[in-house]
Scaffold this active site. Structure first.
Site, PDB file in Angstrom:
ATOM      1  N   LYS A  92       0.836  -1.190   0.000  1.00  0.00           N
ATOM      2  CA  LYS A  92       0.000   0.000   0.000  1.00  0.00           C
ATOM      3  C   LYS A  92       0.879   1.251   0.000  1.00  0.00           C
ATOM      4  O   LYS A  92       1.996   1.179   0.537  1.00  0.00           O
ATOM      5  CB  LYS A  92      -0.931  -0.005   1.205  1.00  0.00           C
ATOM      6  CG  LYS A  92      -0.225   0.400   2.515  1.00  0.00           C
ATOM      7  CD  LYS A  92      -1.193   0.692   3.621  1.00  0.00           C
ATOM      8  CE  LYS A  92      -0.475   1.234   4.825  1.00  0.00           C
ATOM      9  NZ  LYS A  92      -1.268   1.500   5.981  1.00  0.00           N
ATOM     10  N   HIS A 151      -6.619  -2.297   5.257  1.00  0.00           N
ATOM     11  CA  HIS A 151      -6.611  -3.206   6.409  1.00  0.00           C
ATOM     12  C   HIS A 151      -8.007  -3.472   6.963  1.00  0.00           C
ATOM     13  O   HIS A 151      -8.394  -4.621   7.199  1.00  0.00           O
ATOM     14  CB  HIS A 151      -5.753  -2.642   7.543  1.00  0.00           C
ATOM     15  CG  HIS A 151      -4.385  -2.232   7.114  1.00  0.00           C
ATOM     16  ND1 HIS A 151      -3.591  -3.017   6.326  1.00  0.00           N
ATOM     17  CD2 HIS A 151      -3.654  -1.122   7.376  1.00  0.00           C
ATOM     18  CE1 HIS A 151      -2.431  -2.403   6.122  1.00  0.00           C
ATOM     19  NE2 HIS A 151      -2.454  -1.249   6.737  1.00  0.00           N
TER      20      HIS A 151
HETATM   21  P1  NAP Z   1      11.462   4.847   2.529  1.00  0.00           P
HETATM   22  O1  NAP Z   1      11.975   4.645   3.909  1.00  0.00           O
HETATM   23  O2  NAP Z   1      11.289   6.224   2.010  1.00  0.00           O
HETATM   24  O3  NAP Z   1      12.431   4.040   1.545  1.00  0.00           O
HETATM   25  C1  NAP Z   1      12.365   4.188   0.174  1.00  0.00           C
HETATM   26  C2  NAP Z   1      13.465   3.393  -0.500  1.00  0.00           C
HETATM   27  O4  NAP Z   1      13.426   3.711  -1.888  1.00  0.00           O
HETATM   28  C3  NAP Z   1      14.860   3.698   0.001  1.00  0.00           C
HETATM   29  O5  NAP Z   1      15.605   2.506   0.091  1.00  0.00           O
HETATM   30  C4  NAP Z   1      15.423   4.578  -1.096  1.00  0.00           C
HETATM   31  O6  NAP Z   1      16.793   4.411  -1.085  1.00  0.00           O
HETATM   32  C5  NAP Z   1      14.763   3.961  -2.321  1.00  0.00           C
HETATM   33  N1  NAP Z   1      14.768   4.869  -3.458  1.00  0.00           N
HETATM   34  C6  NAP Z   1      14.467   6.196  -3.488  1.00  0.00           C
HETATM   35  N2  NAP Z   1      14.639   6.692  -4.731  1.00  0.00           N
HETATM   36  C7  NAP Z   1      15.048   5.667  -5.499  1.00  0.00           C
HETATM   37  C8  NAP Z   1      15.403   5.542  -6.869  1.00  0.00           C
HETATM   38  N3  NAP Z   1      15.377   6.582  -7.717  1.00  0.00           N
HETATM   39  N4  NAP Z   1      15.793   4.322  -7.335  1.00  0.00           N
HETATM   40  C9  NAP Z   1      15.851   3.260  -6.510  1.00  0.00           C
HETATM   41  N5  NAP Z   1      15.521   3.311  -5.207  1.00  0.00           N
HETATM   42  C10 NAP Z   1      15.134   4.502  -4.704  1.00  0.00           C
HETATM   43  O7  NAP Z   1      10.047   4.115   2.325  1.00  0.00           O
HETATM   44  P2  NAP Z   1       9.464   2.875   3.136  1.00  0.00           P
HETATM   45  O8  NAP Z   1       8.804   3.372   4.355  1.00  0.00           O
HETATM   46  O9  NAP Z   1      10.501   1.835   3.261  1.00  0.00           O
HETATM   47  O10 NAP Z   1       8.283   2.385   2.162  1.00  0.00           O
HETATM   48  C11 NAP Z   1       8.500   1.643   0.990  1.00  0.00           C
HETATM   49  C12 NAP Z   1       7.142   1.271   0.395  1.00  0.00           C
HETATM   50  O11 NAP Z   1       6.430   0.459   1.313  1.00  0.00           O
HETATM   51  C13 NAP Z   1       6.233   2.452   0.114  1.00  0.00           C
HETATM   52  O12 NAP Z   1       5.429   2.152  -0.993  1.00  0.00           O
HETATM   53  C14 NAP Z   1       5.374   2.537   1.357  1.00  0.00           C
HETATM   54  O13 NAP Z   1       4.159   3.161   1.113  1.00  0.00           O
HETATM   55  C15 NAP Z   1       5.193   1.061   1.654  1.00  0.00           C
HETATM   56  N6  NAP Z   1       4.889   0.765   3.041  1.00  0.00           N
HETATM   57  C16 NAP Z   1       5.783   1.040   4.016  1.00  0.00           C
HETATM   58  C17 NAP Z   1       5.491   0.700   5.321  1.00  0.00           C
HETATM   59  C18 NAP Z   1       6.471   0.956   6.432  1.00  0.00           C
HETATM   60  O14 NAP Z   1       6.233   0.441   7.518  1.00  0.00           O
HETATM   61  N7  NAP Z   1       7.531   1.672   6.219  1.00  0.00           N
HETATM   62  C19 NAP Z   1       4.271   0.105   5.643  1.00  0.00           C
HETATM   63  C20 NAP Z   1       3.371  -0.169   4.609  1.00  0.00           C
HETATM   64  C21 NAP Z   1       3.695   0.162   3.315  1.00  0.00           C
HETATM   65  P3  NAP Z   1      17.822   5.467  -1.739  1.00  0.00           P
HETATM   66  O15 NAP Z   1      17.463   6.812  -1.227  1.00  0.00           O
HETATM   67  O16 NAP Z   1      19.135   4.959  -1.287  1.00  0.00           O
HETATM   68  O17 NAP Z   1      17.652   5.331  -3.186  1.00  0.00           O
END
Ligand code: NAP
Length: 488
Positions: free
Chosen positions: A150, A242
């Site tokens: 999501k 959810h």
């Molecule tokens: P995040 O902390 O912002 O991480 C994003 C990742 O994407 C980082 O590893 C970033 O690394 C990478 N990224 C950014 N720009 C990029 C590019 N141009 N090419 C390749 N990689 C790139 O986000 P997150 O919280 O982990 O969430 C990831 C996904 O899961 C999202 O869709 C979010 O909605 C979903 N989600 C997250 C959670 C949670 O608990 N965190 C829960 C439910 C859903 P670099 O900056 O090194 O590239």
């Protein structure tokens, strides 16, 4: 109780966004535990990919830090950590350019049938660029599996567009849309409770159920996720996915078998049977105010005119024979009294009480409460005789089926949802993942409610931090002569 581990076959996993919050907090610990428990074979290959520059050694340090932070140094097995780290490497791959994609060529189909999983742990704006580049370099050939999280769209139109795009590169059987609630042990236990026991199913209908409540309460605010959350709100962030998935598991008909499409067909029928909410009193919003040393929502997201809701309470019905006239009450919010996720099924009171000392002449309702967090477990409120010689007085008592106790006694750990879900992707089992049509059906129900709020353009009423939400939510229940269950 014995934890039976069925090892999965060796696989390749590429995590896009491997340096992000989800990867560090959930995926890395989940994979470590699966290796430790003997489910993940040591010759599985895990490749971290993101746009920042790291050597593999450097990335392994990031992994180690994540394990220390989210598994805990005392719970780590050093030998297993060493083995785990050798299974992981890292390559810089930029979703927005051609940079780094050649490094993924070893993850192309080699005809061996080895499962290949591509986990898109990146913001949704990267879904299309990543999949397009995967396709350009030949990674979509064969039978790769793609995992997305999501938010899957922000309304029906965008969810449909995303489904169409994914469908242009993959078959539906290759697409794994995670709703991590479905991976929770207790949620799966809800299905076992309903469909592996004959006790409740005969009562699981409008003849015997008074109402259903689903609460997902958080005690924290937006906690640094403000940039993502503002303009999204509780309806899109929690209800569309959810909470509707939980409602489906409560309301669905028994599927013919526990096969992915049999289960998902039944959930889809529930979503399509959800009655539209038309009465404004049945769709309550709220936004947390400042208090108890915390800023207000608007201060926290630095948007003094934000209309985004941090609380939603809804009353709906499932319009079919089984559930005719049974209200389903949904409630979710941030900065509430406690962190609690719970489904409760309140059964009708006995039609006639033979006990003159019963309150209001009637015994209380039986309530089946399925607690997802904290203290995962299932409790059934029964009416019993108050012990002692004081006559035939009645009192409520809880039959406790808390799994944590049983797991503790057997020295077993409650696995995190992601452990189950990631292994299911490797096994190719889509039962606990949402199908594209389910996601769209959920948006089709949610969209008109959001549109009605947007049309009125009012600020959501505020509520005090640490409370049970705005007054209107209490009134929603009050009007029906019912009460929300305590948040706590
Ligand atoms: P995040 O902390 O912002 O991480 C994003 C990742 O994407 C980082 O590893 C970033 O690394 C990478 N990224 C950014 N720009 C990029 C590019 N141009 N090419 C390749 N990689 C790139 O986000 P997150 O919280 O982990 O969430 C990831 C996904 O899961 C999202 O869709 C979010 O909605 C979903 N989600 C997250 C959670 C949670 O608990 N965190 C829960 C439910 C859903 P670099 O900056 O090194 O590239």
């Amino acid at each position: 109780m014995v934890a039976r581990v069925v090892p999965v076959e060796p696989f390749d996993l590429v995590v896009f966004g491997a340096t992000g919050d989800l990867a560090r907090r959930k995926l890395i610990p989940a994979l470590y535990h699966r290796l430790h428990d003997g489910q993940m074979p040591p010759d599985a290959r895990i490749r971290g990919a993101a746009s920042s520059e790291h050597s593999t050694e450097n990335y392994r340090n990031i992994v180690l830090e994540a394990l220390n932070e989210f598994v805990g140094p005392d719970a780590l097995d050093k030998d297993c950590v060493d083995r785990f780290l050798t299974m992981i490497d890292y390559h810089r791959v930029d979703a927005m350019s051609e940079s780094g994609w050649a490094s993924l060529l070893p993850y192309k189909d080699d005809g061996s049938g080895r499962p290949r999983v591509f986990y898109l742990s990146v913001a949704p704006r990267f879904f299309e660029p990543v999949v397009t580049r995967m396709s350009e370099v030949g990674l979509t050939e064969g039978e790769p599996r793609i995992v997305v999280e999501k938010p899957l769209g922000r309304d029906l139109a965008s969810a449909h567009k995303l489904n169409q795009f994914l469908g242009s590169k993959f078959e539906e059987r290759q697409i794994y849309r995670i709703d991590h609630y479905l991976g929770k042990e207790t949620v799966q236990n809800l299905m076992a409770l309903r469909f592996a026991n004959n006790l409740f199913e005969p009562l699981w209908n409008a003849g015997h159920v008074d109402h259903v409540q689903i609460t997902v309460a958080e005690s924290v605010g937006v906690e640094g996720r403000g940039a993502y959350y503002d303009g999204i709100g509780a309806m899109r962030d929690m209800v569309q996915n959810h909470m509707l998935q939980l409602l489906c598991l409560i309301a669905m008909e028994p599927p013919a078998n526990f096969e992915p499409n049999a289960v998902r067909d039944e959930k889809l029928k529930v979503l399509r049977a959800l009655a539209p909410i038309t009465d404004a009193d049945d769709m309550v919003r709220g936004q947390y105010a400042a208090g108890k040393g915390n800023p207000s929502y608007q201060e926290e997201v630095d948007n003094p005119t934000s209309h985004t809701e941090t609380f939603v309470a809804l009353k709906t019905h499932v319009s079919n024979w089984r559930w005719a006239d049974v209200p389903f009450y949904l409630r979710t919010g941030k900065r509430l009294r406690a962190r609690v996720s719970e489904i409760s099924v309140t059964f009708k009171a006995v039609p006639h009480s033979i006990f003159p000392t019963a309150k209001n002449g009637k015994a209380g309702h039986n309530v089946l409460a399925i607690r997802l967090q904290p203290d995962e477990g299932i409790r059934l409120t029964m009416t019993i005789k108050d012990p002692g010689p004081g006559g035939m007085r009645l009192a409520p008592a809880e039959l406790d089926m808390t799994f944590a106790d049983r797991l503790q006694a057997a020295k077993l750990r409650m696995p995190d949802a992601y452990e189950r879900l990631v292994m299911d992707v490797v096994r190719g089992d889509q039962t606990l993942f949402m199908r594209g049509d389910e996601v769209e059906a959920a948006w089709a129900w949610v969209d008109p409610i959001i549109a009605a709020w947007e049309e009125r353009a009012e600020y959501p009423p505020t509520y005090d931090p640490g409370s049970a939400g705005p007054e209107d939510a209490l009134m929603l229940m009050h009007r029906d002569g019912r009460r929300w269950r305590e948040i706590g």
